[in-house]
Design a protein around this motif. Sequence first.
Motif, mmCIF file in Angstrom:
data_model
loop_
_atom_site.group_PDB
_atom_site.id
_atom_site.type_symbol
_atom_site.label_atom_id
_atom_site.label_comp_id
_atom_site.label_asym_id
_atom_site.label_seq_id
_atom_site.Cartn_x
_atom_site.Cartn_y
_atom_site.Cartn_z
ATOM 1 N N GLY A 130 67.203 107.335 55.048
ATOM 2 C CA GLY A 130 66.856 108.482 54.220
ATOM 3 C C GLY A 130 65.585 108.263 53.420
ATOM 4 N N ILE A 131 65.471 107.069 52.806
ATOM 5 C CA ILE A 131 64.278 106.759 52.011
ATOM 6 C C ILE A 131 63.036 106.699 52.904
ATOM 7 N N VAL A 134 61.927 110.167 53.729
ATOM 8 C CA VAL A 134 61.206 110.787 52.603
ATOM 9 C C VAL A 134 59.768 110.272 52.544
ATOM 10 N N ALA A 137 57.865 111.794 55.575
ATOM 11 C CA ALA A 137 57.774 113.265 55.582
ATOM 12 C C ALA A 137 56.885 113.785 54.458
ATOM 13 N N SER A 138 56.979 113.145 53.285
ATOM 14 C CA SER A 138 56.160 113.623 52.168
ATOM 15 C C SER A 138 54.796 112.940 52.233
ATOM 16 N N LEU A 187 60.799 102.604 49.342
ATOM 17 C CA LEU A 187 59.948 103.794 49.331
ATOM 18 C C LEU A 187 58.476 103.413 49.206
ATOM 19 N N SER A 191 55.645 103.722 52.296
ATOM 20 C CA SER A 191 54.481 104.594 52.100
ATOM 21 C C SER A 191 53.170 103.823 52.187
#
Length: 229
Positions: A130-131, A134, A137-138, A187, A191
Amino acid sequence: MMTDVLVAHSTEVEKANFYKKTYLHVALSILAFIGVETILLKTVPVEIIAMMFQGRLTWLLIIGVFWLASILASKWSLSQSKTTQYLGLGFYILLEAVIFMPLLYIAANMAGGANVIFQAATLTIAMFAGISGVAFASKRDFSFLRNIIVIGGFISIGLIVGGMAFGFNLGLWFSVGMVILASATILYQTSKLKDSYGTNQYVGAALQLFASIMLLFWYILNILMSRRS
């Protein structure tokens, strides 16, 4: 010589290959950890495992050695040599298996232990997926998390060492805080993959993600065990 182009500056095909190899190595690292841990729990005498979680000074020494060795393993995993990279990743997997021995031994021997371990592993993988989703996707920049993670890491290390040295229990809320810290680390790392690694450094990237997954698993398992005790 290996070309070492930063992922952010590579082609779309090279980026896709980097991410594919990174997450494949994360999955293989988890499988290798399971295999090594199973062997250790079946072969290491119970008396030695008991010494690890009963002796405060012994456990502090183990944590200290693990910290120093993990720095070395991380350095190896970012080498230009593929052999050295895999040596670093394999060494780190072995270290994690040794550190997890007492916790998994206690979990496995409590009522419903196998179910608790399975639940913790399932929650860990679900949260990681899930992380990661995110982060991909973001399009947000999560660089602001770096200082929070560094400060939180030093505070947590201080509390852990203090707890071991003076014998006080850090409690449930500390575990919850560490789950949040591990999640923030995943996260941030996800990223920043494209900005921190070259296209040939997927082994090192996998090691960093694997380390955060294991930290997350450790404290989720602690939380679930505390609910059963």
